[in-house]
Motif scaffolding. Sequence first.
Motif, PDB file in Angstrom:
ATOM      1  N   HIS A 172       0.866  -1.178   0.000  1.00  0.00           N
ATOM      2  CA  HIS A 172       0.000   0.000   0.000  1.00  0.00           C
ATOM      3  C   HIS A 172       0.907   1.234   0.000  1.00  0.00           C
ATOM      4  CE1 HIS A 172       0.783  -0.900   4.229  1.00  0.00           C
ATOM      5  NE2 HIS A 172       0.446   0.327   4.546  1.00  0.00           N
ATOM      6  N   ALA A 173       0.288   2.415  -0.069  1.00  0.00           N
ATOM      7  CA  ALA A 173       1.067   3.631  -0.366  1.00  0.00           C
ATOM      8  C   ALA A 173       2.135   3.958   0.673  1.00  0.00           C
ATOM      9  CB  ALA A 173       0.126   4.820  -0.541  1.00  0.00           C
ATOM     10  N   GLU A 174       1.964   3.458   1.911  1.00  0.00           N
ATOM     11  CA  GLU A 174       2.938   3.814   2.955  1.00  0.00           C
ATOM     12  C   GLU A 174       4.044   2.776   3.098  1.00  0.00           C
ATOM     13  OE1 GLU A 174       0.946   4.976   6.522  1.00  0.00           O
ATOM     14  OE2 GLU A 174      -0.305   6.426   5.463  1.00  0.00           O
ATOM     15  N   CYS A 175       4.348   2.156   2.003  1.00  0.00           N
ATOM     16  CA  CYS A 175       5.370   1.105   1.999  1.00  0.00           C
ATOM     17  C   CYS A 175       6.589   1.672   1.282  1.00  0.00           C
ATOM     18  CB  CYS A 175       4.764  -0.068   1.245  1.00  0.00           C
ATOM     19  SG  CYS A 175       5.846  -1.406   0.893  1.00  0.00           S
ATOM     20  N   LEU A 176       7.745   1.511   1.895  1.00  0.00           N
ATOM     21  CA  LEU A 176       8.981   2.026   1.288  1.00  0.00           C
ATOM     22  C   LEU A 176       9.209   1.404  -0.087  1.00  0.00           C
ATOM     23  CD1 LEU A 176      11.634   1.933   4.139  1.00  0.00           C
ATOM     24  CD2 LEU A 176      11.601   3.621   2.327  1.00  0.00           C
ATOM     25  N   TRP A 177       9.514   2.225  -1.078  1.00  0.00           N
ATOM     26  CA  TRP A 177       9.941   1.632  -2.343  1.00  0.00           C
ATOM     27  C   TRP A 177      11.290   2.204  -2.726  1.00  0.00           C
ATOM     28  CZ3 TRP A 177       9.820   4.558  -7.040  1.00  0.00           C
ATOM     29  CH2 TRP A 177       9.168   5.787  -6.947  1.00  0.00           C
ATOM     30  N   MET A 178      12.040   1.423  -3.448  1.00  0.00           N
ATOM     31  CA  MET A 178      13.469   1.689  -3.604  1.00  0.00           C
ATOM     32  C   MET A 178      13.751   2.692  -4.718  1.00  0.00           C
ATOM     33  SD  MET A 178      14.947   0.197  -1.157  1.00  0.00           S
ATOM     34  CE  MET A 178      13.574   0.942  -0.375  1.00  0.00           C
ATOM     35  N   ARG A 179      14.189   3.866  -4.286  1.00  0.00           N
ATOM     36  CA  ARG A 179      14.519   4.956  -5.201  1.00  0.00           C
ATOM     37  C   ARG A 179      15.650   5.762  -4.565  1.00  0.00           C
ATOM     38  NH1 ARG A 179      10.383   5.839  -1.718  1.00  0.00           N
ATOM     39  NH2 ARG A 179       9.507   7.904  -1.368  1.00  0.00           N
ATOM     40  N   GLU A 180      16.337   6.556  -5.373  1.00  0.00           N
ATOM     41  CA  GLU A 180      17.488   7.329  -4.884  1.00  0.00           C
ATOM     42  C   GLU A 180      17.158   8.086  -3.599  1.00  0.00           C
ATOM     43  OE1 GLU A 180      20.314   6.122  -7.375  1.00  0.00           O
ATOM     44  OE2 GLU A 180      20.774   7.859  -6.122  1.00  0.00           O
ATOM     45  N   GLU A 181      15.972   8.679  -3.589  1.00  0.00           N
ATOM     46  CA  GLU A 181      15.522   9.499  -2.465  1.00  0.00           C
ATOM     47  C   GLU A 181      15.543   8.729  -1.128  1.00  0.00           C
ATOM     48  OE1 GLU A 181      11.509  10.557  -3.367  1.00  0.00           O
ATOM     49  OE2 GLU A 181      11.365  11.934  -1.665  1.00  0.00           O
ATOM     50  N   ALA A 182      15.476   7.421  -1.197  1.00  0.00           N
ATOM     51  CA  ALA A 182      15.410   6.612   0.032  1.00  0.00           C
ATOM     52  C   ALA A 182      16.796   6.385   0.651  1.00  0.00           C
ATOM     53  CB  ALA A 182      14.759   5.254  -0.271  1.00  0.00           C
ATOM     54  N   ILE A 183      17.862   6.629  -0.131  1.00  0.00           N
ATOM     55  CA  ILE A 183      19.205   6.224   0.322  1.00  0.00           C
ATOM     56  C   ILE A 183      19.668   6.921   1.613  1.00  0.00           C
ATOM     57  CG2 ILE A 183      21.672   6.152  -0.303  1.00  0.00           C
ATOM     58  CD1 ILE A 183      20.834   5.393  -3.126  1.00  0.00           C
ATOM     59  N   PRO A 184      19.504   8.240   1.750  1.00  0.00           N
ATOM     60  CA  PRO A 184      20.014   8.857   2.998  1.00  0.00           C
ATOM     61  C   PRO A 184      19.376   8.255   4.253  1.00  0.00           C
ATOM     62  CG  PRO A 184      19.494  10.550   1.358  1.00  0.00           C
ATOM     63  CD  PRO A 184      18.994   9.250   0.804  1.00  0.00           C
ATOM     64  N   GLY A 185      18.073   8.034   4.219  1.00  0.00           N
ATOM     65  CA  GLY A 185      17.380   7.454   5.372  1.00  0.00           C
ATOM     66  C   GLY A 185      17.804   6.008   5.620  1.00  0.00           C
ATOM     67  N   LEU A 186      17.899   5.243   4.548  1.00  0.00           N
ATOM     68  CA  LEU A 186      18.315   3.835   4.702  1.00  0.00           C
ATOM     69  C   LEU A 186      19.730   3.754   5.270  1.00  0.00           C
ATOM     70  CD1 LEU A 186      16.902   2.354   1.350  1.00  0.00           C
ATOM     71  CD2 LEU A 186      16.088   1.813   3.660  1.00  0.00           C
ATOM     72  N   THR A 187      20.578   4.707   4.869  1.00  0.00           N
ATOM     73  CA  THR A 187      21.954   4.717   5.371  1.00  0.00           C
ATOM     74  C   THR A 187      21.964   4.988   6.877  1.00  0.00           C
ATOM     75  OG1 THR A 187      22.673   5.537   3.225  1.00  0.00           O
ATOM     76  CG2 THR A 187      24.238   5.783   5.035  1.00  0.00           C
ATOM     77  N   LYS A 188      21.121   5.927   7.316  1.00  0.00           N
ATOM     78  CA  LYS A 188      21.059   6.227   8.762  1.00  0.00           C
ATOM     79  C   LYS A 188      20.536   5.003   9.524  1.00  0.00           C
ATOM     80  CE  LYS A 188      21.138  11.119   9.127  1.00  0.00           C
ATOM     81  NZ  LYS A 188      20.530  12.162   8.320  1.00  0.00           N
ATOM     82  N   LEU A 189      19.568   4.338   8.915  1.00  0.00           N
ATOM     83  CA  LEU A 189      19.021   3.125   9.537  1.00  0.00           C
ATOM     84  C   LEU A 189      20.123   2.058   9.678  1.00  0.00           C
ATOM     85  CD1 LEU A 189      16.729   1.191  10.421  1.00  0.00           C
ATOM     86  CD2 LEU A 189      16.070   0.980   8.027  1.00  0.00           C
ATOM     87  N   ALA A 190      20.865   1.836   8.596  1.00  0.00           N
ATOM     88  CA  ALA A 190      21.938   0.826   8.637  1.00  0.00           C
ATOM     89  C   ALA A 190      22.989   1.205   9.682  1.00  0.00           C
ATOM     90  CB  ALA A 190      22.584   0.683   7.258  1.00  0.00           C
ATOM     91  N   ASP A 191      23.341   2.480   9.745  1.00  0.00           N
ATOM     92  CA  ASP A 191      24.354   2.931  10.715  1.00  0.00           C
ATOM     93  C   ASP A 191      23.880   2.663  12.145  1.00  0.00           C
ATOM     94  OD1 ASP A 191      25.915   3.779   8.650  1.00  0.00           O
ATOM     95  OD2 ASP A 191      25.468   5.921   8.886  1.00  0.00           O
ATOM     96  N   ALA A 192      22.595   2.927  12.395  1.00  0.00           N
ATOM     97  CA  ALA A 192      22.063   2.741  13.761  1.00  0.00           C
ATOM     98  C   ALA A 192      22.093   1.268  14.168  1.00  0.00           C
ATOM     99  CB  ALA A 192      20.635   3.285  13.845  1.00  0.00           C
ATOM    100  N   ILE A 193      21.839   0.393  13.215  1.00  0.00           N
ATOM    101  CA  ILE A 193      21.837  -1.049  13.527  1.00  0.00           C
ATOM    102  C   ILE A 193      23.275  -1.529  13.753  1.00  0.00           C
ATOM    103  CG2 ILE A 193      21.238  -3.353  12.628  1.00  0.00           C
ATOM    104  CD1 ILE A 193      18.913  -1.178  13.433  1.00  0.00           C
ATOM    105  N   HIS A 194      24.177  -1.077  12.893  1.00  0.00           N
ATOM    106  CA  HIS A 194      25.584  -1.472  13.051  1.00  0.00           C
ATOM    107  C   HIS A 194      26.133  -0.967  14.390  1.00  0.00           C
ATOM    108  CE1 HIS A 194      25.891  -1.881   8.408  1.00  0.00           C
ATOM    109  NE2 HIS A 194      25.567  -3.027   8.971  1.00  0.00           N
ATOM    110  N   ALA A 195      25.699   0.207  14.805  1.00  0.00           N
ATOM    111  CA  ALA A 195      26.185   0.756  16.083  1.00  0.00           C
ATOM    112  C   ALA A 195      25.775  -0.135  17.257  1.00  0.00           C
ATOM    113  CB  ALA A 195      25.638   2.171  16.287  1.00  0.00           C
ATOM    114  N   GLU A 196      24.730  -0.928  17.071  1.00  0.00           N
ATOM    115  CA  GLU A 196      24.303  -1.862  18.130  1.00  0.00           C
ATOM    116  C   GLU A 196      24.956  -3.236  17.974  1.00  0.00           C
ATOM    117  OE1 GLU A 196      22.765  -0.943  20.672  1.00  0.00           O
ATOM    118  OE2 GLU A 196      21.649   0.861  20.121  1.00  0.00           O
ATOM    119  N   GLY A 197      25.809  -3.381  16.969  1.00  0.00           N
ATOM    120  CA  GLY A 197      26.542  -4.647  16.813  1.00  0.00           C
ATOM    121  C   GLY A 197      25.830  -5.696  15.978  1.00  0.00           C
ATOM    122  N   ALA A 198      24.690  -5.332  15.382  1.00  0.00           N
ATOM    123  CA  ALA A 198      23.953  -6.310  14.564  1.00  0.00           C
ATOM    124  C   ALA A 198      24.143  -5.999  13.088  1.00  0.00           C
ATOM    125  CB  ALA A 198      22.466  -6.266  14.912  1.00  0.00           C
TER     126      ALA A 198
END
Length: 403
Positions: A73-99
């Motif tokens: 549905h419309a509130e589902c992330l879809w993969m486009r350039e615009e998504a990269i900065p947020g996804l990067t912050k998400l990945a960084d936060a998970i790595h900071a927890e060791g996962a």
Amino acid sequence: METTTSTIDPFAPAQLGPVTLRNRVIKAATFEGVMPDALVTPELIEYHRKVAAGGVGMTTVAYLAVSPEGRTHAECLWMREEAIPGLTKLADAIHAEGAAISGQIGHGGLVANAKSNQAQSIGPTSQFNPISMRKTKAATEADLTRIIHDFANAAKIVQRSGFDALEIHLGHNYLPSSFLSPRLNKREDRWGGSLENRAKLARKACEAVRQAVGGDMAVIAKLNMKDAMPGGLDIEESLQVAQMLEEDANLDAIELTGGSSFGNPMYLFRGDAPLKEFAATLPPLARVGFKLMGKKMMPSYPFEEAFFRKHARRYLETLNTPVILLGGINELSTIRSALDEGFAFVAMGRALLRTPDLINRMQSGTQEGGICIHCNKCMPTIYSGTRCVIDNPQPIMGSAPVA
Ligand SMILES: Cc1cc2nc3c(=O)[nH]c(=O)nc-3n(C[C@H](O)[C@H](O)[C@H](O)COP(=O)(O)O)c2cc1C
Ligand code: SF4
């Protein structure tokens, strides 16, 4: 205290293709429902940070649509350039927890809500879609070429965002899974008929993803063992598909599931069907229909610990590819025995929704098992911030995307 003796330590690091996970527990995909702009929000980051801090080896972000019409549905992330900065912050936060962090990529096909997406939904064959009360279009050759390209593009975006792994959704009658189904795929061209033809989309998607990301990322497929629909994919054919995927050598592991978000959703959950709560999420007309037909549309199945294990064992016996056991895993003793039996990892959904730090608790010996009661009332919360309603009755509103 736990009495099972085991040889494989669930809490020791383990290799998933090119990636080392700190342990053998993966947080399964549970669509988070906190992305009003279809971009990463602080709430999405917090959702995954909690399970990462809670001890899992890897968390799975779900579900990342490869194309706009492939969103559920419309509130589902879809993969486009615009998504990269947020996804990067998400990945960084998970790595900071060791996962580690995995992204589940897929195309909703006939499970997609065309009305919400404002985009025509696509399936193997044209049919009425009760989710959006509209007709799904039969995919053309051009659609399928584009979608395979979209899988590659989505994989690259996830890789550029710093994720460790990708999970390709080949289950639950989403697009590639609906092509596998002899019930849903009535095509007479090169994408329908024989199993070889029906498996083409799944195989090409996996190939495109591997070619896009190379050997540095782990690539997993989440595959249906059976659709649990009359005339749908059954385990004998699914095993052959798994063998084809193994021959193609694009995957580091296969995670096994079953059921159909389109036609038999409770098969993949077991436990109670949340009929009342699900009806409340529907528009008025659909709600009336669901109240009359809901029990038939959502038959329930009794919950059993590790309910997919018996079927999943067949893949373990047949494949050399590492197999991830999923479905109803709550107890540390189950994790230990599954690993001893040969499963490479376990994936857990609801037990971790209920208790995000369950793995730390298991490791420290303070808790031997999860306390999820399989009421499945978290299922409809995908529309109001995915959560265990027992502990968090109030909706979680996703806020503005992270910059
Ligand atoms: C709220 C919720 C959302 C889910 N969303 C997804 C999803 O986006 N993609 C997916 O493949 N599975 C999804 N699932 C299914 C889980 O990944 C898993 O297959 C299922 O819950 C069984 O595992 P469990 O018994 O450990 O919960 C979802 C499950 C729940 C409870
Ligand atoms: S709402 Fe909570 S207790 Fe009920 S199934 Fe979901 S996680 Fe488990």
